[in-house]
Design a protein around this motif. Structure first.
Motif, PDB file in Angstrom:
ATOM      1  N   MET A 101     -41.749  -5.814 -31.958  1.00  0.00           N
ATOM      2  CA  MET A 101     -40.759  -5.953 -30.898  1.00  0.00           C
ATOM      3  C   MET A 101     -41.458  -6.338 -29.595  1.00  0.00           C
ATOM      4  O   MET A 101     -42.391  -5.672 -29.157  1.00  0.00           O
ATOM      5  CB  MET A 101     -39.996  -4.636 -30.727  1.00  0.00           C
ATOM      6  CG  MET A 101     -38.687  -4.767 -29.975  1.00  0.00           C
ATOM      7  SD  MET A 101     -37.411  -5.564 -30.970  1.00  0.00           S
ATOM      8  CE  MET A 101     -37.115  -4.312 -32.228  1.00  0.00           C
ATOM      9  N   THR A 102     -41.043  -7.423 -28.978  1.00  0.00           N
ATOM     10  CA  THR A 102     -41.658  -7.873 -27.725  1.00  0.00           C
ATOM     11  C   THR A 102     -40.751  -7.683 -26.522  1.00  0.00           C
ATOM     12  O   THR A 102     -41.209  -7.673 -25.390  1.00  0.00           O
ATOM     13  CB  THR A 102     -42.039  -9.360 -27.822  1.00  0.00           C
ATOM     14  OG1 THR A 102     -40.860 -10.137 -28.104  1.00  0.00           O
ATOM     15  CG2 THR A 102     -43.064  -9.574 -28.924  1.00  0.00           C
ATOM     16  N   GLU A 103     -39.439  -7.553 -26.772  1.00  0.00           N
ATOM     17  CA  GLU A 103     -38.506  -7.350 -25.673  1.00  0.00           C
ATOM     18  C   GLU A 103     -37.235  -6.684 -26.194  1.00  0.00           C
ATOM     19  O   GLU A 103     -36.959  -6.672 -27.399  1.00  0.00           O
ATOM     20  CB  GLU A 103     -38.147  -8.669 -24.987  1.00  0.00           C
ATOM     21  CG  GLU A 103     -37.367  -9.627 -25.859  1.00  0.00           C
ATOM     22  CD  GLU A 103     -36.983 -10.911 -25.142  1.00  0.00           C
ATOM     23  OE1 GLU A 103     -37.524 -11.154 -24.053  1.00  0.00           O
ATOM     24  OE2 GLU A 103     -36.128 -11.648 -25.673  1.00  0.00           O
ATOM     25  N   PHE A 104     -36.489  -6.121 -25.246  1.00  0.00           N
ATOM     26  CA  PHE A 104     -35.197  -5.521 -25.554  1.00  0.00           C
ATOM     27  C   PHE A 104     -34.128  -6.224 -24.742  1.00  0.00           C
ATOM     28  O   PHE A 104     -34.415  -6.896 -23.741  1.00  0.00           O
ATOM     29  CB  PHE A 104     -35.205  -4.027 -25.227  1.00  0.00           C
ATOM     30  CG  PHE A 104     -36.171  -3.219 -26.044  1.00  0.00           C
ATOM     31  CD1 PHE A 104     -35.859  -2.868 -27.348  1.00  0.00           C
ATOM     32  CD2 PHE A 104     -37.382  -2.809 -25.516  1.00  0.00           C
ATOM     33  CE1 PHE A 104     -36.746  -2.119 -28.115  1.00  0.00           C
ATOM     34  CE2 PHE A 104     -38.272  -2.066 -26.262  1.00  0.00           C
ATOM     35  CZ  PHE A 104     -37.958  -1.717 -27.569  1.00  0.00           C
ATOM     36  N   LEU A 105     -32.890  -6.065 -25.177  1.00  0.00           N
ATOM     37  CA  LEU A 105     -31.746  -6.648 -24.484  1.00  0.00           C
ATOM     38  C   LEU A 105     -30.840  -5.523 -23.988  1.00  0.00           C
ATOM     39  O   LEU A 105     -30.366  -4.714 -24.786  1.00  0.00           O
ATOM     40  CB  LEU A 105     -30.964  -7.594 -25.401  1.00  0.00           C
ATOM     41  CG  LEU A 105     -31.718  -8.818 -25.926  1.00  0.00           C
ATOM     42  CD1 LEU A 105     -30.824  -9.618 -26.859  1.00  0.00           C
ATOM     43  CD2 LEU A 105     -32.225  -9.682 -24.786  1.00  0.00           C
ATOM     44  N   LEU A 106     -30.613  -5.475 -22.684  1.00  0.00           N
ATOM     45  CA  LEU A 106     -29.749  -4.463 -22.090  1.00  0.00           C
ATOM     46  C   LEU A 106     -28.302  -4.932 -22.123  1.00  0.00           C
ATOM     47  O   LEU A 106     -28.027  -6.126 -21.969  1.00  0.00           O
ATOM     48  CB  LEU A 106     -30.177  -4.175 -20.648  1.00  0.00           C
ATOM     49  CG  LEU A 106     -31.609  -3.663 -20.464  1.00  0.00           C
ATOM     50  CD1 LEU A 106     -31.945  -3.550 -18.983  1.00  0.00           C
ATOM     51  CD2 LEU A 106     -31.796  -2.314 -21.141  1.00  0.00           C
ATOM     52  N   VAL A 107     -27.389  -4.005 -22.296  1.00  0.00           N
ATOM     53  CA  VAL A 107     -25.965  -4.318 -22.349  1.00  0.00           C
ATOM     54  C   VAL A 107     -25.299  -3.777 -21.089  1.00  0.00           C
ATOM     55  O   VAL A 107     -25.496  -2.621 -20.716  1.00  0.00           O
ATOM     56  CB  VAL A 107     -25.308  -3.704 -23.606  1.00  0.00           C
ATOM     57  CG1 VAL A 107     -23.806  -3.942 -23.593  1.00  0.00           C
ATOM     58  CG2 VAL A 107     -25.926  -4.303 -24.859  1.00  0.00           C
ATOM     59  N   GLY A 108     -24.501  -4.626 -20.420  1.00  0.00           N
ATOM     60  CA  GLY A 108     -23.806  -4.210 -19.214  1.00  0.00           C
ATOM     61  C   GLY A 108     -22.452  -3.617 -19.505  1.00  0.00           C
ATOM     62  O   GLY A 108     -22.080  -3.373 -20.656  1.00  0.00           O
ATOM     63  N   PHE A 109     -21.674  -3.393 -18.427  1.00  0.00           N
ATOM     64  CA  PHE A 109     -20.349  -2.806 -18.571  1.00  0.00           C
ATOM     65  C   PHE A 109     -19.320  -3.820 -19.071  1.00  0.00           C
ATOM     66  O   PHE A 109     -18.309  -3.441 -19.640  1.00  0.00           O
ATOM     67  CB  PHE A 109     -19.867  -2.239 -17.226  1.00  0.00           C
ATOM     68  CG  PHE A 109     -20.588  -0.981 -16.829  1.00  0.00           C
ATOM     69  CD1 PHE A 109     -20.119   0.256 -17.242  1.00  0.00           C
ATOM     70  CD2 PHE A 109     -21.729  -1.028 -16.047  1.00  0.00           C
ATOM     71  CE1 PHE A 109     -20.768   1.419 -16.889  1.00  0.00           C
ATOM     72  CE2 PHE A 109     -22.388   0.125 -15.681  1.00  0.00           C
ATOM     73  CZ  PHE A 109     -21.917   1.354 -16.100  1.00  0.00           C
ATOM     74  N   ALA A 110     -19.554  -5.115 -18.818  1.00  0.00           N
ATOM     75  CA  ALA A 110     -18.572  -6.133 -19.195  1.00  0.00           C
ATOM     76  C   ALA A 110     -19.294  -7.444 -19.484  1.00  0.00           C
ATOM     77  O   ALA A 110     -20.445  -7.641 -19.100  1.00  0.00           O
ATOM     78  CB  ALA A 110     -17.547  -6.329 -18.083  1.00  0.00           C
ATOM     79  N   ASN A 111     -18.589  -8.358 -20.166  1.00  0.00           N
ATOM     80  CA  ASN A 111     -19.168  -9.641 -20.534  1.00  0.00           C
ATOM     81  C   ASN A 111     -18.685 -10.792 -19.659  1.00  0.00           C
ATOM     82  O   ASN A 111     -19.411 -11.746 -19.436  1.00  0.00           O
ATOM     83  CB  ASN A 111     -18.855  -9.950 -22.002  1.00  0.00           C
ATOM     84  CG  ASN A 111     -19.548  -8.981 -22.949  1.00  0.00           C
ATOM     85  OD1 ASN A 111     -20.683  -8.576 -22.692  1.00  0.00           O
ATOM     86  ND2 ASN A 111     -18.869  -8.614 -24.026  1.00  0.00           N
ATOM     87  N   GLY A 112     -17.448 -10.728 -19.149  1.00  0.00           N
ATOM     88  CA  GLY A 112     -16.927 -11.811 -18.334  1.00  0.00           C
ATOM     89  C   GLY A 112     -17.633 -11.916 -16.992  1.00  0.00           C
ATOM     90  O   GLY A 112     -18.094 -10.923 -16.431  1.00  0.00           O
ATOM     91  N   TRP A 113     -17.703 -13.152 -16.457  1.00  0.00           N
ATOM     92  CA  TRP A 113     -18.401 -13.380 -15.194  1.00  0.00           C
ATOM     93  C   TRP A 113     -17.774 -12.603 -14.044  1.00  0.00           C
ATOM     94  O   TRP A 113     -18.470 -11.999 -13.237  1.00  0.00           O
ATOM     95  CB  TRP A 113     -18.419 -14.871 -14.882  1.00  0.00           C
ATOM     96  CG  TRP A 113     -18.674 -15.181 -13.430  1.00  0.00           C
ATOM     97  CD1 TRP A 113     -17.807 -15.715 -12.541  1.00  0.00           C
ATOM     98  CD2 TRP A 113     -19.884 -14.926 -12.709  1.00  0.00           C
ATOM     99  NE1 TRP A 113     -18.385 -15.818 -11.311  1.00  0.00           N
ATOM    100  CE2 TRP A 113     -19.664 -15.343 -11.374  1.00  0.00           C
ATOM    101  CE3 TRP A 113     -21.118 -14.391 -13.038  1.00  0.00           C
ATOM    102  CZ2 TRP A 113     -20.636 -15.249 -10.387  1.00  0.00           C
ATOM    103  CZ3 TRP A 113     -22.099 -14.285 -12.061  1.00  0.00           C
ATOM    104  CH2 TRP A 113     -21.854 -14.714 -10.761  1.00  0.00           C
TER     105      TRP A 113
END
Length: 305
Positions: free
Chosen positions: A7-19
């Motif tokens: 594993m070289t990196e992780f992906l963080l998830v925010g509260f929403a996907n829309g701009w």
């Protein structure tokens, strides 16, 4: 042999996907961040310049304000950038650093809150011995103990987490790197990690909460014996806000640390995380200082000067 990937990196998830929602979240976080920095910076400046505030109580408030500025800076600026750019990637080293700093700041914050409760207990219940018990050397030792023990505490939990191999998805369902979100991604047995988290949360968090509760129990027992309602109201007004912030900070932190990773929705997990990473640094200047007459008077003198 089983397939494995480094594993070289992780992906963080925010509260929403829309701009639009991501922009709204980033602006909300940014406003809270700026308000926190401004409020705590005012406390640090006023308590440093005004010699009347060179007391143990304001010594701990100044340290708490400095810590809160560091605490909120660990997570919020990076989250705002991720919300705006939709660049959710964070390196393994960056994730480890963020976990270390979040745990460290949270640990020292609890220690400071405990020492502040002790300070109020001595000031109200043992006023004649206050200058001896809470002398500057004792305050320095308390701060030094918090800072040094925090390094050992956060270093242990960070190293204990990143010794595990990660071969599942690299998506972290949180707006910052969190131990319990990472444990889900591990492809090895995490039982001992969960036990270590459980024991440390119960012993440290529960112990500090018990000490704070005992301090305020004695304070309330002493305050009800005051001859005038004005003195009782002053004591209660000093204690109740502190208890509220401590309760929000410790209960949300302990709950998130003790919960099962699969028993709560990710969005609820992120909301709960804000209660121990963002809300306390935002409320501390208002509750502990900006409502204090001495601080407001010192601030007025500083502005006029």
């Amino acid at each position: 042999m089983t397939n494995s990937t480094i594993m070289t990196e992780f992906l963080l998830v925010g509260f929403a996907n829309g701009w639009k929602l991501r922009f709204l979240n980033s602006m909300l976080f940014l406003l809270m961040y700026l308000a926190t920095m401004l409020g705590n910076l005012l406390i640090v400046t006023v308590s440093t310049i005004d010699k009347n505030l060179h007391t143990p109580m304001y010594f701990f408030l100044r340290n708490l304000s400095i810590l809160d500025m560091c605490y909120i800076s660990v997570t919020v600026p990076n989250a705002c950038v991720n919300f705006l750019t939709d660049n959710r990637a964070i390196s393994v080293a960056g994730c480890a650093t963020q976990i270390f700093l979040v745990i460290y700041c949270g640990y020292v914050e609890v220690m400071f809150l405990t020492f502040m409760a002790r300070d109020r207990y001595v000031a109200i219940c043992q006023p004649l011995h206050y200058p001896i018990i809470m002398n500057p050397r004792v305050c320095d030792y308390m701060t030094l103990i918090s800072v040094i023990s925090g390094l050992a505490y956060s270093g242990f939990h960070t190293a204990n987490t990143f010794r595990l191999p990660f071969c599942q998805s690299n998506v972290i369902h949180q707006f910052f790197c969190d131990i319990h979100s990472l444990l889900i991604l591990s492809c090895s047995d995490t039982f001992y990690n969960e036990i270590a988290n459980l024991v440390s949360a119960m012993v440290f968090g529960g112990g500090c909460f018990l000490l704070i509760a005992m301090s305020y129990f004695h304070i309330f027992s002493t305050a009800v014996k005051f001859p005038t309602s004005r003195e009782r109201g002053k004591a209660f007004s000093t204690c109740v806000p502190h208890i509220l912030v401590v309760s929000v900070f410790l209960i949300s932190g302990i709950y998130v640390n003790l919960k099962s990773s699969v028993t709560i929705e990710p969005i609820h997990d992120m909301i709960l995380s804000t209660f121990y990473t963002i809300v306390p640094p935002l409320l501390n200047p208002i509750i502990y200082s900006l409502k204090n007459k001495q601080v407001k008077e010192a601030l007025r003198k500083l502005i006029l000067r």
